[in-house]
Design a protein around this motif. Structure first.
Motif, PDB file in Angstrom:
ATOM      1  N   VAL A  68       3.847   8.164  -2.559  1.00 45.92           N
ATOM      2  CA  VAL A  68       5.176   7.342  -2.725  1.00 45.92           C
ATOM      3  C   VAL A  68       6.246   8.285  -3.198  1.00 45.92           C
ATOM      4  O   VAL A  68       7.314   8.008  -2.678  1.00 45.92           O
ATOM      5  N   LYS A  69       5.882   9.461  -3.679  1.00 42.24           N
ATOM      6  CA  LYS A  69       6.742  10.421  -4.100  1.00 42.24           C
ATOM      7  C   LYS A  69       7.444  11.023  -2.962  1.00 42.24           C
ATOM      8  O   LYS A  69       8.424  11.310  -2.875  1.00 42.24           O
ATOM      9  N   GLN A  70       6.649  11.473  -1.757  1.00 42.60           N
ATOM     10  CA  GLN A  70       6.923  11.824  -0.405  1.00 42.60           C
ATOM     11  C   GLN A  70       8.136  10.960  -0.082  1.00 42.60           C
ATOM     12  O   GLN A  70       9.180  11.222   0.552  1.00 42.60           O
ATOM     13  N   TYR A 125       9.947   8.769  -1.621  1.00 44.57           N
ATOM     14  CA  TYR A 125      11.114   8.892  -2.450  1.00 44.57           C
ATOM     15  C   TYR A 125      11.957  10.134  -2.108  1.00 44.57           C
ATOM     16  O   TYR A 125      13.236   9.946  -2.137  1.00 44.57           O
ATOM     17  N   GLU A 126      11.269  10.921  -1.899  1.00 43.24           N
ATOM     18  CA  GLU A 126      12.113  12.330  -1.640  1.00 43.24           C
ATOM     19  C   GLU A 126      12.994  12.443  -0.313  1.00 43.24           C
ATOM     20  O   GLU A 126      13.862  12.923  -0.127  1.00 43.24           O
ATOM     21  N   ALA A 127      12.196  11.557   0.676  1.00 42.61           N
ATOM     22  CA  ALA A 127      12.638  11.462   2.053  1.00 42.61           C
ATOM     23  C   ALA A 127      14.040  10.627   1.710  1.00 42.61           C
ATOM     24  O   ALA A 127      14.871  10.884   2.783  1.00 42.61           O
ATOM     25  N   PHE A 128      14.153   9.809   0.746  1.00 44.54           N
ATOM     26  CA  PHE A 128      15.362   9.036   0.796  1.00 44.54           C
ATOM     27  C   PHE A 128      16.232   9.538  -0.121  1.00 44.54           C
ATOM     28  O   PHE A 128      17.398   8.897  -0.303  1.00 44.54           O
ATOM     29  N   ALA A 129      15.904  10.695  -0.723  1.00 46.06           N
ATOM     30  CA  ALA A 129      16.772  11.262  -2.074  1.00 46.06           C
ATOM     31  C   ALA A 129      18.073  11.729  -1.307  1.00 46.06           C
ATOM     32  O   ALA A 129      18.129  12.206  -0.329  1.00 46.06           O
ATOM     33  N   LYS A 132       0.790  -1.336   0.179  1.00 46.38           N
ATOM     34  CA  LYS A 132       0.027   0.125  -0.112  1.00 46.38           C
ATOM     35  C   LYS A 132       0.784   1.288   0.111  1.00 46.38           C
ATOM     36  O   LYS A 132       0.620   2.308  -0.561  1.00 46.38           O
ATOM     37  N   LEU A 133       1.738   1.282   0.761  1.00 44.70           N
ATOM     38  CA  LEU A 133       2.878   2.361   0.829  1.00 44.70           C
ATOM     39  C   LEU A 133       3.482   2.456  -0.419  1.00 44.70           C
ATOM     40  O   LEU A 133       3.355   3.787  -0.969  1.00 44.70           O
ATOM     41  N   LEU A 134       4.075   1.626  -0.969  1.00 45.66           N
ATOM     42  CA  LEU A 134       4.648   1.714  -2.418  1.00 45.66           C
ATOM     43  C   LEU A 134       3.823   1.944  -3.552  1.00 45.66           C
ATOM     44  O   LEU A 134       4.606   2.207  -4.594  1.00 45.66           O
ATOM     45  N   SER A 135       2.678   1.682  -3.344  1.00 41.06           N
ATOM     46  CA  SER A 135       1.747   1.844  -4.443  1.00 41.06           C
ATOM     47  C   SER A 135       0.928   3.212  -4.587  1.00 41.06           C
ATOM     48  O   SER A 135      -0.031   3.507  -5.092  1.00 41.06           O
ATOM     49  N   SER A 136       0.887   3.754  -3.352  1.00 41.60           N
ATOM     50  CA  SER A 136       0.247   5.075  -3.143  1.00 41.60           C
ATOM     51  C   SER A 136       0.546   6.327  -3.708  1.00 41.60           C
ATOM     52  O   SER A 136       1.797   6.170  -4.334  1.00 41.60           O
TER      53      SER A 136
END
Length: 79
Positions: free
Chosen positions: A71-73, A75-79, A64-68
């Motif tokens: 998910v852009k947020q 991704y940005e948190a880990f960039a 659910k997390l990765l398909s919501s």
């Protein structure tokens, strides 16, 4: 299942590493096993303190997390 029934983070348990609630089994161990080609049944045999419901609920939550749309947020948190 509620997330607190699946995951516990406590500094007193493995220095705060996320574990399956009620166990000392790191959440990462499920993903490590799956990545290595180990079935969920084998994982549960290796870690009998983790319930099937917890393992399935964790995978559902990750999906659910990765398909919501959010998910852009993540991704940005880990960039």
């Amino acid at each position: 299942m509620m997330i607190n029934e699946i995951i516990t983070i406590d500094q007193e348990i493995l220095d705060g590493q996320p574990v399956f609630t009620g166990t000392r089994v790191p959440i990462a161990s499920l993903f490590d096993h799956l990545e290595a080609g180990v079935s969920i049944d084998e994982f549960l045999d290796d870690f009998p303190t983790v319930s099937r419901e917890q393992a399935i609920a964790l995978l559902e939550a990750a999906s659910k997390l990765l398909s919501s749309k959010n998910v852009k947020q993540l991704y940005e948190a880990f960039a």
